[in-house]
Design a protein around this motif. Structure first.
Motif, PDB file in Angstrom:
ATOM      1  N   UNK A   1       8.742 -18.625  25.607  1.00 56.92           N
ATOM      2  CA  UNK A   1       8.858 -19.490  24.448  1.00 56.92           C
ATOM      3  C   UNK A   1       8.483 -18.693  23.202  1.00 56.92           C
ATOM      4  N   UNK A   2       9.200 -18.885  22.139  1.00 61.03           N
ATOM      5  CA  UNK A   2       8.957 -18.137  20.906  1.00 61.03           C
ATOM      6  C   UNK A   2       7.827 -18.772  20.109  1.00 61.03           C
ATOM      7  N   UNK A   3       7.435 -18.100  19.050  1.00 67.01           N
ATOM      8  CA  UNK A   3       6.389 -18.596  18.173  1.00 67.01           C
ATOM      9  C   UNK A   3       6.914 -19.812  17.414  1.00 67.01           C
ATOM     10  N   UNK A   4       6.235 -20.938  17.544  1.00 67.90           N
ATOM     11  CA  UNK A   4       6.674 -22.176  16.904  1.00 67.90           C
ATOM     12  C   UNK A   4       6.083 -22.363  15.515  1.00 67.90           C
ATOM     13  N   UNK A   5       5.209 -21.455  15.093  1.00 68.35           N
ATOM     14  CA  UNK A   5       4.599 -21.567  13.775  1.00 68.35           C
ATOM     15  C   UNK A   5       3.340 -22.404  13.810  1.00 68.35           C
ATOM     16  N   UNK A   6       2.825 -22.696  12.634  1.00 71.79           N
ATOM     17  CA  UNK A   6       1.599 -23.475  12.511  1.00 71.79           C
ATOM     18  C   UNK A   6       1.851 -24.954  12.768  1.00 71.79           C
ATOM     19  N   UNK A   7       0.793 -25.661  13.121  1.00 75.59           N
ATOM     20  CA  UNK A   7       0.860 -27.104  13.275  1.00 75.59           C
ATOM     21  C   UNK A   7       0.952 -27.712  11.877  1.00 75.59           C
ATOM     22  N   UNK A   8       1.846 -28.694  11.706  1.00 79.10           N
ATOM     23  CA  UNK A   8       2.069 -29.312  10.398  1.00 79.10           C
ATOM     24  C   UNK A   8       2.012 -30.829  10.510  1.00 79.10           C
ATOM     25  N   UNK A   9       2.019 -31.486   9.378  1.00 78.02           N
ATOM     26  CA  UNK A   9       2.081 -32.938   9.298  1.00 78.02           C
ATOM     27  C   UNK A   9       3.512 -33.408   9.562  1.00 78.02           C
ATOM     28  N   UNK A  10       3.646 -34.630  10.029  1.00 79.54           N
ATOM     29  CA  UNK A  10       4.979 -35.192  10.221  1.00 79.54           C
ATOM     30  C   UNK A  10       5.727 -35.312   8.906  1.00 79.54           C
ATOM     31  N   UNK A  11       5.007 -35.398   7.802  1.00 76.44           N
ATOM     32  CA  UNK A  11       5.646 -35.517   6.490  1.00 76.44           C
ATOM     33  C   UNK A  11       6.329 -34.217   6.062  1.00 76.44           C
ATOM     34  N   UNK A  12       5.907 -33.092   6.633  1.00 72.91           N
ATOM     35  CA  UNK A  12       6.499 -31.801   6.301  1.00 72.91           C
ATOM     36  C   UNK A  12       7.595 -31.409   7.288  1.00 72.91           C
ATOM     37  N   UNK A  13       7.857 -32.249   8.264  1.00 69.71           N
ATOM     38  CA  UNK A  13       8.844 -31.955   9.301  1.00 69.71           C
ATOM     39  C   UNK A  13      10.247 -31.941   8.704  1.00 69.71           C
ATOM     40  N   UNK A  14      11.032 -30.913   9.056  1.00 66.84           N
ATOM     41  CA  UNK A  14      12.378 -30.756   8.499  1.00 66.84           C
ATOM     42  C   UNK A  14      13.446 -31.182   9.486  1.00 66.84           C
ATOM     43  N   UNK A  15      14.525 -31.684   8.947  1.00 67.45           N
ATOM     44  CA  UNK A  15      15.690 -32.047   9.763  1.00 67.45           C
ATOM     45  C   UNK A  15      16.231 -30.797  10.449  1.00 67.45           C
ATOM     46  N   UNK A  16      16.599 -30.938  11.710  1.00 68.25           N
ATOM     47  CA  UNK A  16      17.144 -29.823  12.460  1.00 68.25           C
ATOM     48  C   UNK A  16      16.110 -29.049  13.265  1.00 68.25           C
ATOM     49  N   UNK A  66       5.884 -25.931  12.751  1.00 69.89           N
ATOM     50  CA  UNK A  66       6.868 -25.623  11.713  1.00 69.89           C
ATOM     51  C   UNK A  66       8.282 -25.526  12.279  1.00 69.89           C
ATOM     52  N   UNK A  67       8.426 -24.945  13.460  1.00 69.15           N
ATOM     53  CA  UNK A  67       9.750 -24.694  14.025  1.00 69.15           C
ATOM     54  C   UNK A  67      10.029 -25.439  15.324  1.00 69.15           C
ATOM     55  N   UNK A  68       9.133 -26.321  15.744  1.00 68.34           N
ATOM     56  CA  UNK A  68       9.373 -27.071  16.981  1.00 68.34           C
ATOM     57  C   UNK A  68       8.458 -28.275  17.078  1.00 68.34           C
ATOM     58  N   UNK A  69       8.957 -29.318  17.737  1.00 69.21           N
ATOM     59  CA  UNK A  69       8.164 -30.494  18.082  1.00 69.21           C
ATOM     60  C   UNK A  69       8.050 -30.480  19.597  1.00 69.21           C
ATOM     61  N   UNK A  70       6.834 -30.663  20.108  1.00 63.03           N
ATOM     62  CA  UNK A  70       6.596 -30.632  21.544  1.00 63.03           C
ATOM     63  C   UNK A  70       6.286 -32.050  22.014  1.00 63.03           C
ATOM     64  N   UNK A  71       7.051 -32.522  23.015  1.00 64.27           N
ATOM     65  CA  UNK A  71       6.845 -33.856  23.587  1.00 64.27           C
ATOM     66  C   UNK A  71       5.820 -33.782  24.716  1.00 64.27           C
ATOM     67  N   UNK A  72       5.324 -34.941  25.146  1.00 68.38           N
ATOM     68  CA  UNK A  72       4.319 -34.995  26.201  1.00 68.38           C
ATOM     69  C   UNK A  72       4.921 -35.088  27.594  1.00 68.38           C
ATOM     70  N   UNK A  73       6.222 -35.232  27.705  1.00 73.89           N
ATOM     71  CA  UNK A  73       6.870 -35.451  28.996  1.00 73.89           C
ATOM     72  C   UNK A  73       7.810 -34.303  29.339  1.00 73.89           C
ATOM     73  N   UNK A  74       8.219 -34.247  30.599  1.00 75.11           N
ATOM     74  CA  UNK A  74       9.134 -33.189  31.039  1.00 75.11           C
ATOM     75  C   UNK A  74      10.576 -33.558  30.685  1.00 75.11           C
ATOM     76  N   UNK A  75      11.463 -32.583  30.772  1.00 74.55           N
ATOM     77  CA  UNK A  75      12.876 -32.814  30.462  1.00 74.55           C
ATOM     78  C   UNK A  75      13.490 -33.817  31.429  1.00 74.55           C
ATOM     79  N   UNK A  76      13.032 -33.826  32.680  1.00 77.16           N
ATOM     80  CA  UNK A  76      13.557 -34.766  33.674  1.00 77.16           C
ATOM     81  C   UNK A  76      13.193 -36.212  33.330  1.00 77.16           C
ATOM     82  N   UNK A  77      12.079 -36.404  32.618  1.00 76.52           N
ATOM     83  CA  UNK A  77      11.629 -37.746  32.249  1.00 76.52           C
ATOM     84  C   UNK A  77      12.122 -38.175  30.864  1.00 76.52           C
TER      85      UNK A  77
END
Length: 120
Positions: A1-16, A66-77
């Motif tokens: 997995x690549x570097x996802x950047x720093x943790x940010x607020x949801x308000x700074x989250x970008x489309x895409x 900054x560059x990714x959102x991580x969910x709490x569940x697996x891809x199968x779920x």
């Protein structure tokens, strides 16, 4: 997995921004973040998936970078946790002659009208 950047607020989250499952599998991209405006609380994220727009509820979001959102569940779920966005009426109305004409008109006039139509 690549570097996802720093943790940010949801308000700074970008489309895409990429949305990944807990094990790192890409499940979609961010369309926009939702907020409960009156209480200034994060409500969740609307994401674009191969199956259409889906809603990722706030408790299902582990981290926002900054560059990714991580969910709490697996891809199968993913199908169990992602809720479809929009009503049945909007799905039916999206393919009417008037809707197609409006989409063409919006595409010719401005991106603002087009994005307003897409958010319906």
């Amino acid at each position: 997995m690549s570097d996802d950047g720093d943790v940010i607020s949801f308000k700074a989250l970008r489309r895409g921004t990429v949305v990944r499952s807990a094990e790192g599998v890409e499940i979609g991209t961010v369309r926009h973040a939702d907020e409960i405006a009156r209480e200034h609380l994060f409500d969740g994220i609307v994401i674009d998936t191969p199956d259409g727009k889906r809603f990722l509820d706030a408790p299902e979001v582990a981290r926002i970078h900054e560059r990714a959102v991580i969910a709490t569940f697996s891809a199968a779920e993913a199908e169990e946790h992602l809720q479809p966005v929009g009503s049945k009426l909007a799905a039916i109305a999206g393919n009417t002659t008037t809707a197609r004409r409006l989409k063409r008109f919006a595409g010719r006039t401005s991106d603002r009208a087009k994005s307003a139509w897409d958010r319906r």
